[in-house]
Design a protein around this motif. Sequence first.
Motif, short mmCIF file in Angstrom:
data_model
loop_
_atom_site.label_atom_id
_atom_site.label_comp_id
_atom_site.label_asym_id
_atom_site.label_seq_id
_atom_site.Cartn_x
_atom_site.Cartn_y
_atom_site.Cartn_z
N VAL A 19 27.12 -37.05 -22.57
CA VAL A 19 28.13 -36.01 -22.41
C VAL A 19 28.04 -35.06 -23.60
N GLY A 20 28.06 -33.76 -23.30
CA GLY A 20 28.05 -32.75 -24.35
C GLY A 20 26.67 -32.27 -24.76
N ASP A 21 25.61 -32.95 -24.33
CA ASP A 21 24.24 -32.52 -24.64
C ASP A 21 23.66 -31.76 -23.46
N PRO A 22 23.06 -30.58 -23.69
CA PRO A 22 22.39 -29.89 -22.58
C PRO A 22 21.22 -30.73 -22.08
N ILE A 23 21.11 -30.88 -20.77
CA ILE A 23 20.08 -31.70 -20.16
C ILE A 23 19.09 -30.79 -19.45
N PRO A 24 17.80 -30.80 -19.87
CA PRO A 24 16.81 -29.96 -19.20
C PRO A 24 16.56 -30.41 -17.77
N LEU A 25 16.41 -29.43 -16.90
CA LEU A 25 16.16 -29.67 -15.47
C LEU A 25 14.93 -28.87 -15.08
N GLN A 26 13.98 -29.52 -14.39
CA GLN A 26 12.75 -28.85 -13.97
C GLN A 26 12.49 -29.16 -12.50
N VAL A 27 12.21 -28.12 -11.72
CA VAL A 27 11.87 -28.26 -10.31
C VAL A 27 10.47 -27.69 -10.12
N LYS A 28 9.56 -28.52 -9.59
CA LYS A 28 8.18 -28.08 -9.34
C LYS A 28 7.93 -28.11 -7.84
N LEU A 29 7.61 -26.94 -7.29
CA LEU A 29 7.31 -26.81 -5.87
C LEU A 29 5.81 -26.56 -5.70
N THR A 30 5.18 -27.29 -4.79
CA THR A 30 3.76 -27.10 -4.50
C THR A 30 3.63 -26.63 -3.06
N ASN A 31 2.91 -25.54 -2.87
CA ASN A 31 2.70 -24.98 -1.53
C ASN A 31 1.33 -25.44 -1.03
N TRP A 32 1.32 -26.38 -0.11
CA TRP A 32 0.07 -26.90 0.45
C TRP A 32 -0.36 -26.14 1.68
N SER A 33 0.39 -25.14 2.10
CA SER A 33 0.03 -24.37 3.30
C SER A 33 -1.04 -23.33 2.97
N LYS A 34 -1.50 -22.64 4.01
CA LYS A 34 -2.53 -21.61 3.84
C LYS A 34 -1.93 -20.23 3.61
N HIS A 35 -0.60 -20.15 3.59
CA HIS A 35 0.09 -18.86 3.45
C HIS A 35 1.05 -18.91 2.28
N SER A 36 1.29 -17.75 1.69
CA SER A 36 2.34 -17.65 0.67
C SER A 36 3.69 -17.90 1.32
N VAL A 76 5.57 -18.44 -3.51
CA VAL A 76 4.71 -19.51 -4.00
C VAL A 76 3.41 -19.38 -3.24
N LYS A 77 2.33 -19.12 -3.96
CA LYS A 77 1.04 -18.86 -3.32
C LYS A 77 0.44 -20.14 -2.76
N PRO A 78 -0.49 -19.99 -1.79
CA PRO A 78 -1.12 -21.18 -1.19
C PRO A 78 -1.81 -22.04 -2.24
N THR A 79 -1.64 -23.34 -2.09
CA THR A 79 -2.23 -24.39 -2.95
C THR A 79 -1.86 -24.21 -4.42
N LYS A 80 -0.76 -23.55 -4.70
CA LYS A 80 -0.32 -23.34 -6.08
C LYS A 80 1.03 -24.02 -6.32
N ASP A 81 1.31 -24.26 -7.60
CA ASP A 81 2.60 -24.80 -8.02
C ASP A 81 3.46 -23.68 -8.57
N SER A 82 4.74 -23.86 -8.45
CA SER A 82 5.69 -22.95 -9.06
C SER A 82 6.75 -23.82 -9.71
N ILE A 83 7.01 -23.60 -11.00
CA ILE A 83 7.92 -24.46 -11.75
C ILE A 83 9.10 -23.63 -12.24
N TYR A 84 10.30 -24.20 -12.10
CA TYR A 84 11.53 -23.53 -12.47
C TYR A 84 12.32 -24.43 -13.42
#
Length: 130
Positions: A19-36, A76-84
């Motif tokens: 409690v009281g400490d900022p907690i880092p949060l990371q979301v990584k999305l990978t697009n395995w499709s052939k389209h953005s 998110v481009k095809p076969t690429k990761d996007s991290i937030y």
Amino acid sequence: DILVDGQLCDCDIVVNCKVGDPIPLQVKLTNWSKHSVGPFALTMTPYQDYQNGVHNYDLQDAVTFVGSNTFYIDAVKPTKDSIYFGSLLFLYTGDFYLNIKFHEDNCSRELPLSWFCLPSVHIRAVEPTA
């Protein structure tokens, strides 16, 4: 993938934080499709589960996001990761969960189905040790 305080979240994992400490949060999305894919938004909403079918989303006094709880994503481009990156701050002890929802701005492109199966994020906020 979802990481809270550097720990990969899986359905059976509880991440402990102080409690009281900022907690880092990371979301990584990978697009395995052939389209953005995009544009879309990703919103994270904390809640408490009372284990009787009732979820409490009224937590503005217990948990807050440092910055925004919504990520706006152009593509998110095809076969690429996007991290937030984001950060949570818990003001009280307790067991909390994150509800992750996608909001698609472009109806002509569907989001990958696997993105709707993100693991449940269970965070236990504990008192800081002296």
